[in-house]
Design a protein around this motif. Sequence first.
Motif, PDB file in Angstrom:
ATOM      1  N   GLU A  78      17.025  49.287  22.489  1.00  0.00           N
ATOM      2  CA  GLU A  78      16.151  48.808  23.564  1.00  0.00           C
ATOM      3  C   GLU A  78      16.970  48.324  24.756  1.00  0.00           C
ATOM      4  N   ALA A  93      13.942  56.813  23.408  1.00  0.00           N
ATOM      5  CA  ALA A  93      12.631  56.331  22.971  1.00  0.00           C
ATOM      6  C   ALA A  93      11.997  57.288  21.964  1.00  0.00           C
ATOM      7  N   TYR A 146      13.735  56.946  18.711  1.00  0.00           N
ATOM      8  CA  TYR A 146      13.360  55.622  18.218  1.00  0.00           C
ATOM      9  C   TYR A 146      12.063  55.704  17.404  1.00  0.00           C
ATOM     10  N   VAL A 157       5.938  56.061  22.514  1.00  0.00           N
ATOM     11  CA  VAL A 157       7.098  56.300  23.374  1.00  0.00           C
ATOM     12  C   VAL A 157       6.873  55.704  24.753  1.00  0.00           C
ATOM     13  N   LEU A 188       7.053  51.858  24.647  1.00  0.00           N
ATOM     14  CA  LEU A 188       8.419  51.355  24.571  1.00  0.00           C
ATOM     15  C   LEU A 188       9.121  51.461  25.921  1.00  0.00           C
ATOM     16  N   LEU A 189       8.974  52.596  26.593  1.00  0.00           N
ATOM     17  CA  LEU A 189       9.612  52.767  27.895  1.00  0.00           C
ATOM     18  C   LEU A 189       9.055  51.783  28.921  1.00  0.00           C
TER      19      LEU A 189
END
Length: 641
Positions: free
Chosen positions: A464, A501, A504, A551, A554-555
Amino acid sequence: MAKNFVLWAVIAAVLMMVFNNFQNVGRGNELSYSEFITAVESGQVERVTIAGQNITGTSSNGESFETVLPAYDDKLMDTLLNNQVKVVGEKPEKQGFFTQLLLASLPILIILAVFMFFMRQMQGGGSGRGGPMAFGKSKAKLLSEDQIKTTFEDVAGCDEAKEDVKELVEFLRDPGKYQRLGGKIPRGVLMVGQPGTGKTLLAKAIAGEAKVPFFSISGSDFVEMFVGVGASRVRDMFDQAKKQAPCIIFIDEIDAVGRSRGVGIGGGNDEREQTLNQLLVEMDGFEVNDGIIVIAATNRPDVLDPALLRPGRFDRQVVVGLPDIRGREQILKVHMRKVPVADNVNASVIARGTPGFSGADLANLVNEAALFAARANSNHVTMEEFEQAKDKILMGAERKTMVMSEKEKTNTAYHEAGHAIVGRLVPEHDPVYKVSIIPRGRALGVTMFLPEEDRHSISKRGIESNICSLYGGRIAEEMTLGRDGVTTGASNDIERATKYARNYVTKWGLSEKLGAQLYTEEEQQGYLGAAGGGQLSHLSDDTARVIDAEVKGLLDRCYQRAATILEENRDKLELMKDALMEYETIDADQINEIMSGRKPSPPKSWDDRNSSGPSAPASEESRDMARDPDDDAAGETASDR
């Protein structure tokens, strides 16, 4: 072969010219038959010689002439005799049997010679053994025990691999030591490792230590356009090796011929599979090849045929991995023997600053440093040249001739400063090594993050943090240029952040909503994976939507987090931008001063930094593990290794 062909062609042309000249010697004026009869009847001909239909003679004034009898003339002799012409007859020249045979077969011989010439060139026979039909012979190069000077002292950075192969040397020196106890030495050793780690060098060191003949060949040298040629070369290679036993056969890039069977075009009858079948039989078939050790190297062991890896063939795999800090120091010392280094060069400091470098990378580093010293007309390679060489390898060559406008230069300074500040403040992120707005390679500016130690994995928090630092440049542009003023300079940052991401969520199982499950969309997993399990099932539409949402979430979180960090440190952003505009490149010491709220001091020379205390090595710690935009992520790269 080509030179000989041209030479003989020139000789033949010269002989033909000489022959024609000889034929033309003594020939006179050519007369028509009617002119010849007129001259005879007028008394102008003194002597004639008749040979078949060819008539030559001498006129009354001494000039020579010739003519051809067009048809049989029964009155010719009467005419000649009546006019007091002296007549001489000659037998027609007859060619012998062998001469006629040679002239008849000459075109065929020329065609055969041309065909053999092109066959020899096509099959590489010009440099091989034998004549044009020698393309079935092995292309392995034989090095005798006296020609191999490489020993284990020339191989550094792979101590574990050297220990694995030392017993091969002992067996080649004294086979009876193992045979007395019923032991059998492995017939095949497969060296596995990334490119440039020293697999070929280690194989030569084994032969150099054992003092035995060494056959070297590439996997692609077996494969030809004709089915059966590769298998013939394998047989011939082992026949040669039997005569030199005990010996070593080294096959480089064996994956060119050792791929899994049944996955290519042509079924089991194509040339590559026939070659592999013959190699399997020669290594462990009905006939035993004692005293021959086959060493192969590859960086793709996953595509090799299982029969090639079973016990009795390549049953021992030696992993030649990337060197650790101690190994890198040893490798640097080996290569530094060849160049004059200054007293301030410290191999241990360079080794700490180059994690992830292979042996070939380190050799390139020493060579680039020597080139920098030569350009400066220096007699020794100093630490500053090693620093310049490392920057060139990591960040690319400087493009000093590229002209940038002041506006674009300022925007680049803000962009790189955003990367550096966010990376400096998020947890578990690699330290900032250097920031530059000098164009290098394809980039207008570079921010280098180097880990403090060799790293083999990366945590969820670290991933992250990496995503946050990648968005730092784009956010800095938004803060200074506005939403409508951002440029395309962050395209590569966005691509890498998206890869982080997606892995991830789909590959590393770090998403709380989707859990620890593989959702990869890759179609194949190498030849072995395709042959064994086939393609993975496609994702459902609902799962794909959830993955996309995770995704993007998270971004977005990382983007907002990086924006908050830069807004809280706007003063440091301006301070770093001013430093970059003034000095163009700043290092870790100057960045530390900026982050403490002070104006950075001018850049120091390497000697000043080296003597300033323990803070200096921070800029020499490691290598950016995500410097290649094609890498999925540092965590994946480390786990793959």
